[in-house]
Design a protein around this motif. Structure first.
Motif, mmCIF file in Angstrom:
data_model
loop_
_atom_site.group_PDB
_atom_site.id
_atom_site.type_symbol
_atom_site.label_atom_id
_atom_site.label_comp_id
_atom_site.label_asym_id
_atom_site.label_seq_id
_atom_site.Cartn_x
_atom_site.Cartn_y
_atom_site.Cartn_z
ATOM 1 N N TYR B 299 -112.247 -11.568 -20.359
ATOM 2 C CA TYR B 299 -111.087 -10.695 -20.168
ATOM 3 C C TYR B 299 -109.792 -11.464 -20.342
ATOM 4 O O TYR B 299 -109.749 -12.676 -20.113
ATOM 5 C CB TYR B 299 -111.135 -10.097 -18.757
ATOM 6 C CG TYR B 299 -112.329 -9.198 -18.538
ATOM 7 C CD1 TYR B 299 -112.208 -7.822 -18.734
ATOM 8 C CD2 TYR B 299 -113.561 -9.716 -18.167
ATOM 9 C CE1 TYR B 299 -113.307 -6.991 -18.552
ATOM 10 C CE2 TYR B 299 -114.657 -8.894 -17.983
ATOM 11 C CZ TYR B 299 -114.535 -7.531 -18.173
ATOM 12 O OH TYR B 299 -115.611 -6.705 -18.000
ATOM 13 N N ILE B 305 -102.103 -10.688 -21.138
ATOM 14 C CA ILE B 305 -102.406 -9.259 -21.208
ATOM 15 C C ILE B 305 -101.417 -8.493 -22.086
ATOM 16 O O ILE B 305 -101.793 -7.567 -22.803
ATOM 17 C CB ILE B 305 -102.501 -8.632 -19.780
ATOM 18 C CG1 ILE B 305 -102.906 -7.170 -19.855
ATOM 19 C CG2 ILE B 305 -101.197 -8.751 -19.022
ATOM 20 C CD1 ILE B 305 -104.243 -6.911 -20.491
ATOM 21 N N GLN B 354 -97.463 -5.823 -14.742
ATOM 22 C CA GLN B 354 -98.869 -6.190 -14.586
ATOM 23 C C GLN B 354 -99.674 -5.009 -14.033
ATOM 24 O O GLN B 354 -99.106 -4.022 -13.571
ATOM 25 C CB GLN B 354 -98.983 -7.385 -13.635
ATOM 26 C CG GLN B 354 -98.317 -8.654 -14.148
ATOM 27 C CD GLN B 354 -99.147 -9.358 -15.208
ATOM 28 O OE1 GLN B 354 -100.365 -9.196 -15.276
ATOM 29 N NE2 GLN B 354 -98.484 -10.153 -16.047
#
Lengths: 163, 761, 421
Positions: B299, B305, B354
């Protein structure tokens, strides 16, 4: 058999000695006040008083209680006759979902039984182990402040103290 | 007084259908065009001409039943901790001219109440409240008419008192008597008899919430408090991450543990049932230790991200507004060339956010029993009907053999683990006929397996003329879905874990003007040319779904940051600059009220380390208006940011319960300050690493604001607009604006007050 | 006697013996006040000073609970009385606002206040004396640019003999070796030595104290006791069952957590909070130096195993299941998703003394004052009784590889309870 003193009543219970007090209160004594929140002493939803001190019942082995008296929110009053903190929480609508509230009330109760006129900072620090996710903090503080202004709350009377 | 529910009805749109299809949202037009389609909360529109949720359930006796036993009012909405049970009850009481205590009020039960889809999106009062408002008025008139016929006097000579109809000569009929022979099983009318708001005893009054006394005295109030005869306690064991496969597990030792009734293993699904709760917990731990998993996926981390979101497969939804024209939305498989904008941009700004969690204080829980071919599930879901449909599909049961009953849980703030826990209970009960099963998730299961609030990225370019007047606006954003509700069985995690898994239905965003990740991305400000590109990332590294205000949280931060920066660029006061671009009188009024009450004067003299910030939005550009002014204190040494003073001014239409509304706004401010200052899910190669309150810290009492002042503008006779999600965006934006004022730098990454934040350097 | 008791006892002894002889050494002149700082307060120097002050842990002692940073007032409690730390904000009346750089340097180098009175050695000037002028100037610049706070020093609560400060001159003669010892090379370990021996004053806690409260130099870094916590030996890091790596030391010092060893607790916790704010290379230097200090495992005579060990471990396992396992049990989320080690790997469990295991169970690890991802543990002092604490500690010890059972557990638990009201 474990002997347990809860809200002024003695109980003899057939439970595993390491069982956390929370499960005994909820499942064996069928008391709803103390809530499962995290099981790790991080959120305070399970707060009850043991010997007048606020504790996390989720990680309190029932065998550790001994003769110390346990008090839950049920001991403070009823819908018909709410105790001072319960009444203040109702009056201030110091609840949104309410899941954390019984723990909040018990932690505040412990403070107001020992400190007559806590300062704002004292109240906030004292309440900091307990989490509220709805953001009802301002009202919870207002309710506690209102009761605090009336002076020290009486305790539960003579305390049984373990050896 | 005539009542207009029209403004919020602009928001009742169908889902976008088909890909590449251009859908235009003409603001005026026939609602008939939408009949048979779903609304944004998962319910089907049957009667587009009716107000509120009467569109979904047009038959009066679905809402109000009167028989010899008394009056019962039903709502398909649920109490999530926002006080709507009391507020809806208040609406029914005034419109029926009955005291609260005189009638029964039932919420969300697939066997008893109308299907109002989900309780979400600040829609409850707007849709459910409006439906009850009208249904009750129409029933009241029917009772008066029936009584008039029975008593032989004109209806206008009858008076209503506490559920009794009184004639001028003193003769009385109770509602139950009047209702005899009246058929409430009929379609509601588009227009209801007038009500005079000045006669309301409940609406507009701070009626104490009906649920609080039990909650503060230890009454049974939550699904967690249910204790059914013969009930088993279940615990589940989830994989370490969504990709993990169960390689082996030796269940024999667990099965031999005291009190264990059985271990359920099916594919990657593991659970244990025991006679007592502590036995179940211990068996769960043993089962967890015994299970061997193999993860196949790596991940992204917190640092990567946002780059990942730009690179993952995505569809693009473009929303435009030209001049005074309508908001239009279209879908594209790939980016197209944006229409020429004046160049270069006056201002560019963008934010990263986030993943966050809903973080209910009580982990999800459900109770179910399968008995005599009927599966009953008690659940704190936000939508009993969509849940029932998902469960029925999964377990192969006809819908009438499945009943979902809402019982409160801890506040959820959106799509949390409630539905999945209900599916756990349903499955385990279905496989253990005759005995009720209570499933309680543990804290780490809630944290790691609830759908997360999406990580997001925004990029905004604003174009203004030399005088500072806004001319064009280009807003791009990247996000995974905000609405992975239960549209099929595959949306339920347990259904994905079984040996024969069900795949999740394809993701689809909530269309404009309600919006999804692009909620509130179109500014309410007067700008001749607006374009919003939503990059709807369809491959989710982490499962995400609805959390209060959806993308509105960061979109309002982005818009309101730009407004502050532009005001500064053109040497104008931020409040004045906003007002200069606003035509909506209600928007102007909340802004003015917040500024006046706060004592906003642009150049406040403040102690060292203090700063002020202002922000505004109208939720979804359709619902409640909210303006917030904050004074914030930054202490670099203590690494703390605290709201010293918050003033909010809100207009939520007609206020039903002022104290409840105030509570929601205060809560919104506190909750949003926690999200904005502190919250982020820690992620890494192995997946979610925030599994408790030490790895996902949130605001505690010492950090709560010093003072919050909520100013409410009441609009009697206007539509209810909802409140629970309207303060989240403006609070976050006002915090960012205040920090910019204190430090001279605009923080561009949420959360703002991470302990390693450059804010404290 | 604990650490501060020893210091104060030493001071007292010194007072009786040495007054006359050392009076001359004890009288220091005042340094004239200045109207403003006499060092140019450039932003670069202030920034450098922030790093120095963090490495020196100044804020830890010079901030009262809930008080303003650097304004002093933290009580240092001892059975003989209580010392209060002083205000080092640049307030003119109550802080160091009138201090010249020379006055500041003298305090750091010699333990002398601006007005000439001697400072108690709870202030670690015997280590700060090794800091270079350049770094002292930076620290001065940083402190002089803090917000002045009016906070008069609280009166120390000490009996008369200990209030007689000139007696400290005797102590200084024995323990103060004045003068800077800058790093002699560029190697990280050299920088580390400078930081550990000087600013970081690690041996203040990690070296045992002698009878008059000075560090036993021959047992340097062999571990001490501070505030009832044991400060482990820093020369046995490589001899642990899982030897510490430089990376683990850096993680531990910067975050308060080494996933293979456990979490910082007690007085070490605020130290790690400070080190989390300094450049990583400084902490890497500290780790590099510490690893040069390693000595072979000092074997301790294994004590006679207590009699009821098996029953005790069984009881302890039960307590563990009810009170500890949700976080520390095998397969718990803390050990899975959060990557924490088994307690058997924690230095508190396999170390030579049960002190830190008992202390951590009793007092837990408090939440930090601001939300940030952290180690936390609730206190169990109000939950478990003495026997249960001893039982669970014995159980944990039994899970540590190659660790002999601790003897005297019950006494240790009772002692720590009595010492910590």
């Amino acid at each position: 058999m474990i002997e347990l003193h809860v809200n002024g009543e003695a109980h003899r219970l057939d439970v595993a000695p390491e069982t956390p007090l929370l499960y005994v209160l909820r499942d064996d004594l069928k008391l709803n006040g103390a809530k499962f929140g995290c099981g790790m002493g991080q959120c305070g939803a399970c707060t009850v008083l043991v010997d007048g001190r606020p504790v996390f019942s989720c990680l309190f082995p029932v065998s550790s209680v001994g003769a110390r008296p346990v008090r839950t929110v049920e001991s403070l009053g009823t819908v018909e006759r709410p105790g001072p903190l319960q009444k203040a929480f109702i009056d201030h609508q110091a609840v949104q979902c309410g899941y954390c509230i019984a723990g909040m009330i018990m932690r505040a109760q412990a403070l107001l039984e020992t400190v007559a006129h806590p300062s704002e900072q004292q109240i906030r620090e004292h309440m900091s182990p307990n989490l509220c996710r709805c953001g009802t903090h301002m009202r919870i503080l207002a309710a506690i402040r209102e009761v605090a202004a009336q002076g020290r709350l009486p305790g539960a009377g003579p305390q049984k103290v373990s050896a | 007084m005539k009542r207009s529910d029209a403004p919020i009805d602009q928001g009742r749109r169908a889902f976008l259908a088909g890909s590449g299809l251009m859908v235009s949202f003409a603001l005026l037009g026939s609602w008939r065009a939408f009949a048979g389609q779903e609304n944004t909360l998962g319910a089907t529109i049957l009667a587009p001409d009716l107000p509120g949720d009467l569109k979904i359930e047009p038959v009066l006796d679905a809402w109000i039943k009167i028989d010899a036993r008394g009056v019962t009012v039903c709502s398909g909405k649920v109490e999530l901790g926002t006080g709507v049970r009391t507020a809806l009850w208040q609406v029914a009481a005034d419109q029926l001219a009955m005291p609260l205590e005189r009638f029964t009020f039932v919420t969300a039960d697939t066997a008893l109440t109308p299907d109002e889809g989900y309780t979400a999106g600040s829609h409850t009062m707007a849709d459910g409240g409006t439906a009850i408002y009208h249904a009750a008025a129409q029933v009241r008139q029917m009772l008066l008419d029936a009584a008039a016929a029975k008593l032989g006097v004109p209806a206008r000579e009858l008076a209503l008192h506490d559920g009794v109809i009184v004639a001028a000569d003193g003769r009385q009929l109770t509602y139950e008597q009047a209702a005899e022979g009246v058929d409430l099983h009929q379609r509601a009318k588009p227009v209801s008899p007038d009500s005079d708001p000045s006669t309301f005893r409940y609406i507009g009054h701070a009626i104490p919430r009906v649920d609080i006394p039990a909650k503060v005295t230890g009454g049974a109030a939550y699904v967690q408090d249910m204790r059914l005869e013969g009930m088993l306690h279940a615990r589940v064991v989830r994989p370490p991450d969504a990709s993990a496969q169960l390689e082996s597990v030796d269940t024999r030792a667990v099965e031999a543990m005291p009190g264990v009734v059985k271990v359920v293993r099916d594919g990657n699904y593991l659970a244990v049932l025991a006679e007592r709760e502590w036995q179940a917990v211990q068996a769960m731990r043993a089962l967890r230790e015994a299970a061997r998993w193999r993860s196949t996926r790596r991940y992204p981390g917190n640092d990567t991200i946002h780059a990942a979101l730009k690179a993952l497969p995505q569809r693009i939804y473009v929303t435009t507004r030209e001049g005074n024209g309508p908001v239009r939305q279209s879908q594209h498989a790939a980016p197209d060339a944006a229409p020429a904008a004046p160049s270069p941009a006056t201002l560019s700004v963008g934010f990263g956010k986030q993943y966050v969690i809903h973080g209910s204080i009580g982990p999800s829980c459900a109770v179910a029993v399968y008995r005599d071919g009927m599966l009953t599930v008690w659940t704190h879901t936000q939508g009993v009907f969509p849940l029932r449909a998902g469960l029925a599909e999964w377990l192969g049961l006809p819908k009438d053999k499945l009943r979902c009953i809402h019982v409160e849980g801890a506040g959820c703030y959106g799509h949390n683990g409630a539905d999945d826990a209900a599916a756990d209970a349903a499955l385990l009960a279905f496989r253990t006929p005759g005995r009720p099963v209570r499933v309680q998730w543990m804290r780490d299961q809630e944290a790691a397996w609830e759908p997360l609030g999406p990580a997001m990225l925004t990029e905004l370019e604003a174009f203004a003329d030399e005088a500072g007047q806004l001319q064009a606006w280009r807003h791009a954003l990247w996000s995974t879905p905000h609405n992975e509700r239960i549209v099929n069985a595959g949306r339920l995690i347990p259904a994905r874990l079984l040996a024969r898994p069900v795949a999740s239905a394809p993701s689809a965003p909530i269309p404009q003007p309600e919006g999804d990740a692009d909620r509130n991305a179109v500014p309410l400000y007067r700008i001749p040319s607006v374009r919003v590109d939503m990059h709807f990332v369809t491959e989710m590294p982490f499962r995400t779904s609805a959390m209060r205000s959806l993308g509105g949280h960061i979109n309002v931060v982005t818009i309101e940051s730009a407004m502050d920066e532009l005001a500064e660029r053109f040497g104008q006061d931020p409040v004045a600059y906003r007002l200069r671009h606003l035509d909506d009188a209600r928007a102007r009024e909340v802004i003015q009220r917040a500024a006046d009450r706060f004592g906003w004067n642009g150049g406040q003299a403040l102690p060292d380390g203090h700063g002020v910030g202002f922000a505004f939005s109208q939720y979804k550009n359709l619902m409640g208006y909210c303006a917030i002014a904050l004074e914030v204190k930054l202490d670099k040494q203590a690494r703390s940011v605290q709201i010293v003073r918050a003033v909010a001014a809100v207009d939520c239409g007609q206020i039903v319960n002022p104290d409840g509304l105030r509570n929601q706004i205060e809560g919104g401010i506190v909750q949003s300050s926690s999200w904005t200052l502190y919250e982020q899910v820690l992620i890494g190669e192995g997946g979610v690493r925030s599994v408790d309150w030490s790895s996902y810290p949130i605001l505690r009492f010492p950090q709560a604001p010093v003072a919050i002042d909520v100013q409410m503008i009441d609009r009697p006779g206007h539509a209810f607009l909802g409140a629970a999600e309207i303060a989240q965006g403006p609070t976050a934006a006002a915090l960012v604006n205040a920090i910019k004022r204190i430090t001279g730098h605009r923080p561009l990454h949420l959360p703002l007050a991470r302990q390693d934040s450059p804010l404290f350097a | 006697m604990n650490r501060r008791q020893k210091i104060l006892a030493g001071i007292g002894a010194a007072g009786f013996i040495g007054i006359g002889l050392f009076l001359a050494l004890a009288i220091k002149p005042a340094i004239a006040p200045v109207a403003r700082p006499d060092v140019a307060l450039s932003p670069a120097l202030v920034a450098q000073g922030e790093r120095i002050v963090a490495l020196g842990d100044c804020v830890v002692c010079h901030t009262a609970p809930g008080g303003r940073a650097y304004a002093g007032g933290l009580p240092l409690k001892t059975p003989f009385g209580t010392l209060y730390t002083t205000n080092i904000t640049p307030d003119r009346g109550t802080g160091i606002g009138e201090w010249s750089f020379e006055a500041f340097r003298r305090a750091m180098r010699q333990g002398v206040s601006r007005d000439g009175h001697l400072l108690y050695p709870a202030f670690p000037y015997i280590h700060y004396t090794k800091v270079t002028d350049e770094d002292l100037r930076a620290a001065y610049a940083f402190l002089m640019t803090r917000t002045p706070v009016h906070a008069p020093a609280r009166r120390n609560e000490l009996p008369l003999p200990l209030r007689f400060r000139p007696s400290l001159a005797f102590w200084n003669l024995l323990y103060l070796r004045e003068g800077p010892e800058p790093a002699t090379g560029d190697a990280p370990a050299e920088r580390g030595r400078y930081l550990v021996e000087g600013l970081g004053h690690c041996s203040s806690c990690h070296t045992p104290l002698g009878v008059i409260g000075g560090e036993k130099h021959r047992e340097s870094m062999q571990g001490g006791v501070v505030d009832d916590w044991s400060a482990p030996a820093l020369d046995q890091l490589a001899a642990a069952p899982q030897p510490w790596t430089a990376g683990q030391i850096v993680d531990y010092l910067r975050t308060g957590l080494a996933s293979e060893h456990g979490a910082a607790a007690g007085p070490m916790r605020p130290v790690t909070e400070n080190l989390g704010r300094v450049p990583r290379e400084d902490v890497q230097a500290i780790a590099a130096y510490l690893l040069t200090l390693q000595k072979p495992l000092r074997t301790v005579e294994p004590p006679a195993p207590p009699g009821d060990q098996d029953q005790r471990i069984d009881r302890g396992r039960q307590v563990f299941a009810g009170a500890c396992a949700e976080c520390h049990g095998e397969g718990s989320p803390m050990r899975g998703a959060m990557g924490r080690p088994a307690l058997a790997m924690s230095s508190a469990v396999f170390g030579p003394s049960p002190r830190n295991a008992v202390m951590t169970i009793r007092e837990g690890l408090a939440w930090p004052s601001q939300p940030g991802s952290t180690t936390y543990m609730p206190p169990f002092a109000d939950v478990l009784n003495d026997r249960q604490i001893a039982d669970v500690v014995a159980y944990l010890r039994s899970t540590a590889p190659h660790a002999a059972p601790w003897s005297g557990l019950d006494e240790q638990v009772a002692h720590l309870r009595e010492n910590r009201p």
